[in-house]
Design a protein around this motif. Structure first.
Motif, PDB file in Angstrom:
ATOM      1  N   PHE A 208      17.955  20.346 -13.865  1.00  0.00           N
ATOM      2  CA  PHE A 208      16.957  21.360 -13.497  1.00  0.00           C
ATOM      3  C   PHE A 208      17.360  22.731 -14.015  1.00  0.00           C
ATOM      4  CE2 PHE A 208      16.460  18.209 -10.004  1.00  0.00           C
ATOM      5  CZ  PHE A 208      15.166  17.831 -10.312  1.00  0.00           C
ATOM      6  N   HIS A 216      11.938  25.875  -6.394  1.00  0.00           N
ATOM      7  CA  HIS A 216      12.039  24.778  -5.434  1.00  0.00           C
ATOM      8  C   HIS A 216      12.543  25.235  -4.077  1.00  0.00           C
ATOM      9  CE1 HIS A 216      13.985  21.431  -3.317  1.00  0.00           C
ATOM     10  NE2 HIS A 216      12.918  20.759  -3.718  1.00  0.00           N
ATOM     11  N   TRP A 217      13.635  26.003  -4.071  1.00  0.00           N
ATOM     12  CA  TRP A 217      14.192  26.367  -2.761  1.00  0.00           C
ATOM     13  C   TRP A 217      13.380  27.450  -2.084  1.00  0.00           C
ATOM     14  CZ3 TRP A 217      16.547  22.664  -0.758  1.00  0.00           C
ATOM     15  CH2 TRP A 217      17.374  21.833  -1.507  1.00  0.00           C
ATOM     16  N   PHE A 223       7.693  26.596   2.948  1.00  0.00           N
ATOM     17  CA  PHE A 223       6.965  25.400   3.398  1.00  0.00           C
ATOM     18  C   PHE A 223       7.428  24.977   4.792  1.00  0.00           C
ATOM     19  CE2 PHE A 223       4.834  21.402   3.072  1.00  0.00           C
ATOM     20  CZ  PHE A 223       3.977  21.518   2.001  1.00  0.00           C
ATOM     21  N   ASN A 282       5.864  14.611 -14.542  1.00  0.00           N
ATOM     22  CA  ASN A 282       5.230  14.083 -13.342  1.00  0.00           C
ATOM     23  C   ASN A 282       3.910  13.364 -13.616  1.00  0.00           C
ATOM     24  OD1 ASN A 282       6.602  14.198 -10.817  1.00  0.00           O
ATOM     25  ND2 ASN A 282       6.708  16.421 -11.044  1.00  0.00           N
ATOM     26  N   TYR A 308      11.101  11.461 -13.422  1.00  0.00           N
ATOM     27  CA  TYR A 308      10.839  11.328 -11.987  1.00  0.00           C
ATOM     28  C   TYR A 308      10.329   9.917 -11.734  1.00  0.00           C
ATOM     29  CZ  TYR A 308      10.918  16.410 -12.281  1.00  0.00           C
ATOM     30  OH  TYR A 308      11.289  17.701 -12.531  1.00  0.00           O
ATOM     31  N   LYS A 313       6.788  11.414  -8.134  1.00  0.00           N
ATOM     32  CA  LYS A 313       5.494  11.841  -8.697  1.00  0.00           C
ATOM     33  C   LYS A 313       4.462  11.942  -7.582  1.00  0.00           C
ATOM     34  CE  LYS A 313       6.384   9.868 -13.221  1.00  0.00           C
ATOM     35  NZ  LYS A 313       6.113   8.769 -14.149  1.00  0.00           N
ATOM     36  N   ILE A 367      12.861  15.177   2.199  1.00  0.00           N
ATOM     37  CA  ILE A 367      14.082  15.845   2.659  1.00  0.00           C
ATOM     38  C   ILE A 367      15.175  14.806   2.892  1.00  0.00           C
ATOM     39  CG2 ILE A 367      15.129  17.174   4.535  1.00  0.00           C
ATOM     40  CD1 ILE A 367      12.561  18.698   4.830  1.00  0.00           C
ATOM     41  N   GLY A 370      16.426  13.690  -0.414  1.00  0.00           N
ATOM     42  CA  GLY A 370      17.061  14.788  -1.146  1.00  0.00           C
ATOM     43  C   GLY A 370      18.394  15.204  -0.543  1.00  0.00           C
ATOM     44  N   THR A 377      22.130  13.725  -5.116  1.00  0.00           N
ATOM     45  CA  THR A 377      20.831  14.282  -5.496  1.00  0.00           C
ATOM     46  C   THR A 377      20.733  15.768  -5.165  1.00  0.00           C
ATOM     47  OG1 THR A 377      19.855  12.126  -5.060  1.00  0.00           O
ATOM     48  CG2 THR A 377      18.352  13.960  -5.257  1.00  0.00           C
ATOM     49  N   MET A 381      19.799  19.691  -7.382  1.00  0.00           N
ATOM     50  CA  MET A 381      18.833  20.760  -7.182  1.00  0.00           C
ATOM     51  C   MET A 381      19.519  22.095  -6.888  1.00  0.00           C
ATOM     52  SD  MET A 381      15.813  21.465  -7.592  1.00  0.00           S
ATOM     53  CE  MET A 381      14.401  20.404  -7.568  1.00  0.00           C
ATOM     54  N   HIS A 395      17.509   7.364 -12.750  1.00  0.00           N
ATOM     55  CA  HIS A 395      16.544   7.762 -13.788  1.00  0.00           C
ATOM     56  C   HIS A 395      17.031   7.291 -15.154  1.00  0.00           C
ATOM     57  CE1 HIS A 395      14.331  10.137 -10.856  1.00  0.00           C
ATOM     58  NE2 HIS A 395      15.511  10.485 -10.386  1.00  0.00           N
TER      59      HIS A 395
HETATM   60  C1  HEM Z   1      14.718  21.213   2.919  1.00  0.00           C
HETATM   61  C2  HEM Z   1      13.760  20.812   2.168  1.00  0.00           C
HETATM   62  C3  HEM Z   1      13.920  20.151   0.828  1.00  0.00           C
HETATM   63  C4  HEM Z   1      15.002  19.504   0.283  1.00  0.00           C
HETATM   64  C5  HEM Z   1      16.359  19.271   0.921  1.00  0.00           C
HETATM   65  C6  HEM Z   1      14.636  19.092  -1.049  1.00  0.00           C
HETATM   66  C7  HEM Z   1      15.468  18.443  -1.945  1.00  0.00           C
HETATM   67  C8  HEM Z   1      15.133  18.092  -3.242  1.00  0.00           C
HETATM   68  C9  HEM Z   1      16.018  17.538  -4.212  1.00  0.00           C
HETATM   69  C10 HEM Z   1      17.481  17.263  -3.981  1.00  0.00           C
HETATM   70  C11 HEM Z   1      15.325  17.304  -5.344  1.00  0.00           C
HETATM   71  C12 HEM Z   1      15.845  16.696  -6.644  1.00  0.00           C
HETATM   72  C13 HEM Z   1      15.366  15.294  -6.823  1.00  0.00           C
HETATM   73  C14 HEM Z   1      15.708  14.780  -8.182  1.00  0.00           C
HETATM   74  O1  HEM Z   1      16.718  15.208  -8.745  1.00  0.00           O
HETATM   75  O2  HEM Z   1      14.972  13.930  -8.682  1.00  0.00           O
HETATM   76  C15 HEM Z   1      13.986  17.735  -5.106  1.00  0.00           C
HETATM   77  C16 HEM Z   1      12.965  17.661  -6.028  1.00  0.00           C
HETATM   78  C17 HEM Z   1      11.710  18.165  -5.826  1.00  0.00           C
HETATM   79  N1  HEM Z   1      11.245  18.794  -4.689  1.00  0.00           N
HETATM   80 FE1  HEM Z   1      12.298  19.110  -3.002  1.00  0.00          FE
HETATM   81  N2  HEM Z   1      13.338  19.472  -1.277  1.00  0.00           N
HETATM   82  C18 HEM Z   1      12.876  20.115  -0.156  1.00  0.00           C
HETATM   83  C19 HEM Z   1      11.628  20.667   0.035  1.00  0.00           C
HETATM   84  C20 HEM Z   1      10.614  20.626  -0.914  1.00  0.00           C
HETATM   85  C21 HEM Z   1       9.310  21.181  -0.745  1.00  0.00           C
HETATM   86  C22 HEM Z   1       8.836  21.889   0.511  1.00  0.00           C
HETATM   87  C23 HEM Z   1       8.612  20.931  -1.877  1.00  0.00           C
HETATM   88  C24 HEM Z   1       7.195  21.286  -2.253  1.00  0.00           C
HETATM   89  C25 HEM Z   1       6.311  21.781  -1.571  1.00  0.00           C
HETATM   90  C26 HEM Z   1       9.480  20.220  -2.771  1.00  0.00           C
HETATM   91  C27 HEM Z   1       9.106  19.788  -4.040  1.00  0.00           C
HETATM   92  C28 HEM Z   1       9.936  19.137  -4.909  1.00  0.00           C
HETATM   93  C29 HEM Z   1       9.533  18.705  -6.219  1.00  0.00           C
HETATM   94  C30 HEM Z   1       8.150  18.885  -6.836  1.00  0.00           C
HETATM   95  C31 HEM Z   1      10.654  18.096  -6.798  1.00  0.00           C
HETATM   96  C32 HEM Z   1      10.779  17.492  -8.197  1.00  0.00           C
HETATM   97  C33 HEM Z   1      10.619  16.022  -8.112  1.00  0.00           C
HETATM   98  C34 HEM Z   1       9.200  15.674  -7.951  1.00  0.00           C
HETATM   99  O3  HEM Z   1       8.399  15.976  -8.841  1.00  0.00           O
HETATM  100  O4  HEM Z   1       8.884  15.143  -6.877  1.00  0.00           O
HETATM  101  N3  HEM Z   1      10.688  20.052  -2.157  1.00  0.00           N
HETATM  102  N4  HEM Z   1      13.892  18.223  -3.811  1.00  0.00           N
END
Ligand code: HEM
Lengths: 413, 216
Positions: A208, A216-217, A223, A282, A308, A313, A367, A370, A377, A381, A395
């Motif tokens: 990333f 993202h964060w 959110f 995606n 992904y 996706k 979550i 992730g 993982t 991020m 992947h």
């Molecule tokens: C505490 C909350 C969250 C954690 C711990 C978290 C964690 C992660 C991690 C570790 C990845 C990397 C996955 C990978 O390498 O394939 C990821 C990807 C992603 N996250 Fe989160 N996330 C959180 C909240 C959110 C929220 C609120 C959104 C959107 C509204 C979001 C959208 C995405 C998207 C779009 C990706 C890229 C993979 C995909 O297209 O699904 N995340 N997240």
């Protein structure tokens, strides 16, 4: 004798505990942040219930003893200008009339006067079909009360029934999220985190960009804030009031509503940024079908995926498309006087609440996967880099493509 | 005396006094850090250098104008700070409070919508800058505990402020106010002091550069 933990699959002689140590160091500030927010949240909850018990309520909703009842005020009489910009002044705006009397009158069909031209505008609340249920079949109004959400939906007073705290969306939504959470916890207990096949190799590759991580964060923070405040508002009546009482809940409700309204537009901006930064990779592909047939590797076995996988996706499109729906309906509700007709507002309230439940459920799964659910993982991020074996495990097709194109960017300290 | 009376009375006076006294003390001690001994002969105009630095540093310097990261920090930084000034100095409840407790401000408060938009812009900037502190390996390494405390404290003050916007709960007002007071006490001893020190540091650096006839 001290037994040092060994990372499975590490080469003999290699600094075995390095990736573990790095991951722990990564989690440090996050744990501190989470602990800080949790402590703050708890403190607010505790203080709210204490202050609600001790402090006098600022705004009394009941009329004082011996108050002379007066006719319910019309909400905005013709010719009376709209309330000027600035702050609502809830203190004593209602005179000696209690809120509940006014709302009861409204519910029972009290009509006001209005200069608006539409015929039913004088009626404050009335039974209505949802706009997409076509002809008003007369028996709908005479049929004995049907039970079940779907049946309720075609009734004239569907909106009031769906918002009913006891049997409507708030309670059903709460149970729904409870079940989703239970399934995740159960899965975590039975299967535990998904390991990296062959263990951490120590060779890290770029996954990333900085802009993706910042977006993202940022969106994760906003959110979750929106989800917590929104859930407090939607599920508060059936689930929080019995727990903490009405007075304490009133504090949480006003705080949640203000924060929710203020952060909504911030979330919309971030959703646009998320869409732009995460769109590449995606789009659906044939590999998704194979991934699905193999159960995503959730129940053992190896499921190859591109940049992904299908689950991710699905999350991307759920977050952005339902996010757009939440944004649109949210904006309508923010400006009810200017943007909303009553039918539009009713349907907005419903879609906003139901759509939010779906994204929040998906978010809980996201979550879990992730953080605890898949080894290595989270690190990707935060630092932008993942272990090569992590990439091969989750992947594989993405890694192959990078190798073929010679686009692997190695990360060094 | 109830907690809210304490927070809005003596504790406010206490924290505001600490703020004023220690900010003043720190500024004086910084200004007192003059170089001792005879300065070398100037090679160029010191004043011009100082003024140039003060003005030019508002935008990224030319070698960096092609860097997305630099523009990100610049724009997010402006968004956060300008939004914060507007909501701090022009929001109705703040203007009312300042008028009641300190001094009547010579300007009118802005509309509720205007100030909410300012708050949104400010939050967006702060949140993006703060997440970047975590995910940029370099910035993460040079961050000290003070950076985290200062950002989180500011964020919490802003968040509780926006939660109290309904003006319906004494508790929420007290929470916001209490946190503002903690922020005021923390301020003089932390990086929050840059609110006052930024012009000094620019002027001094520019003055020195001017003296050596260095352009940068
Ligand atoms: C505490 C909350 C969250 C954690 C711990 C978290 C964690 C992660 C991690 C570790 C990845 C990397 C996955 C990978 O390498 O394939 C990821 C990807 C992603 N996250 Fe989160 N996330 C959180 C909240 C959110 C929220 C609120 C959104 C959107 C509204 C979001 C959208 C995405 C998207 C779009 C990706 C890229 C993979 C995909 O297209 O699904 N995340 N997240």
């Amino acid at each position: 004798m001290v037994i040092l933990p060994q990372v499975p699959g590490a080469l003999p002689g290699a600094p075995a505990s390095r990736p573990t140590r790095r991951r722990r160091a990564l989690l440090g500030p996050w744990l501190a942040l989470v602990a800080f927010l949790a402590a703050l949240f708890l403190a607010v909850l505790m203080l709210a219930s204490v202050s609600a018990q001790t402090a006098e309520p600022l705004v009394s909703v009941r009329p004082p003893e011996g108050a002379v009842p007066v006719a319910p005020p019309t909400l905005r009489a013709p010719g009376v200008p709209r309330r000027p910009l600035g702050f609502d002044a809830p203190e004593n705006t209602l005179g000696s009339k209690s809120d509940s009397d006014i709302w009861r009158a409204i519910r029972e069909g009290a009509a006001g006067t209005t200069s608006a031209p539409r015929p039913d505008d004088g009626m404050l609340i009335e039974g209505r079909r949802p706009p997409f249920v076509k002809a008003p079949r007369p028996e709908i109004f005479t049929r004995p009360p049907a039970s079940g959400l779907l049946a309720d939906f075609t009734r004239a007073d569907w909106w009031a029934r769906i918002r009913n705290a006891e049997a409507g969306l708030p309670r059903i939504g709460g149970y729904f999220l409870g079940v989703v959470l239970a399934v995740i916890v159960l899965y975590a207990f039975i299967r535990g985190p998904m390991p990296v096949e062959g263990g951490f190799s120590g060779r890290r590759i770029r996954r990333f960009r900085l802009s993706q991580r910042v977006v993202h964060w940022s969106i994760a923070i906003v959110f979750i804030l929106m989800a917590l405040t929104g859930l407090a508002l939607q599920l508060g009546r059936p689930f929080l009031i019995p727990l903490i009482g009405k007075d304490a809940f009133s504090v949480i409700a006003t705080a949640s509503m203000q924060a929710h309204n203020l952060f909504g537009p911030v979330l919309i901006v971030l959703l646009v940024l998320l869409f732009i930064t995460f769109l590449p990779g995606n789009f659906p592909s044939r590999a998704d079908i194979i991934w699905l047939i193999k159960g995503g590797g959730f129940f053992g076995g190896h499921a190859p995926a591109g940049r992904y996988n299908l689950g991710e996706k699905g999350w991307f499109w759920t977050a952005t498309l339902i996010g757009a729906l939440l944004g649109a309906t949210g904006i309508i509700m923010l400006f009810p006087d200017d943007l909303g007709t009553r039918a539009l507002l009713e349907i907005s309230v419903f879609l906003h609440g139901a759509g939010a439940l779906i994204v929040i459920a998906y978010l809980m799964g996201h979550i879990y996967l992730g953080t605890y659910g898949t080894e290595g993982t989270f690190e990707g991020m935060v630092t932008g880099c993942v272990d090569e074996n992590w990439a091969r495990t989750h992947h594989e097709l993405w890694l192959k493509e990078l190798e073929e194109k010679g686009e692997i960017e190695e990360c060094r300290e | 005396m109830s907690l809210i009376e304490l927070i809005e009375g003596p504790f406010w006076t206490f924290s505001a006094s600490l703020f004023v006294i220690f900010v003043f003390w720190r500024l004086v001690s910084i200004l007192d850090l003059r170089r001792r001994g005879a300065p070398p002969k100037p090679q160029g105009s010191r004043l011009a250098g100082a003024i140039r630095a003060l003005v030019v540093r508002f935008v990224p310097r030319s070698p960096f104008t092609r860097s997305g990261r630099v523009w990100f920090t610049t724009l997010a930084g402006y968004a956060f700070h300008l939004g914060l000034f507007v909501l701090l100095l022009a929001a109705v409840p703040h203007v009312e409070f300042i008028e009641k407790r300190i001094v009547a401000l010579p300007w009118e408060p802005i509309s509720r919508t205007g100030f909410i938009i300012a708050a949104e812009i400010s939050f967006l900037g702060l949140i993006m800058l703060y997440t970047r502190r975590f995910v940029d390996p370099l910035v993460r390494k040079i961050s000290r505990p003070d950076d985290h405390i200062a950002s989180l404290l500011t964020f919490i003050v802003m968040l509780t402020g926006c939660m109290a916007l309904g003006r319906q709960s004494v508790f929420l007002r007290g929470l916001h106010m209490g946190l503002v007071e903690l922020w005021l006490i923390y301020f003089p001893f932390s990086s929050l002091m840059h609110t006052f020190t930024w012009p000094i540091s620019r002027l001094v650096t520019g003055w020195e550069a001017g003296r050596r006839a260095v352009r940068w």
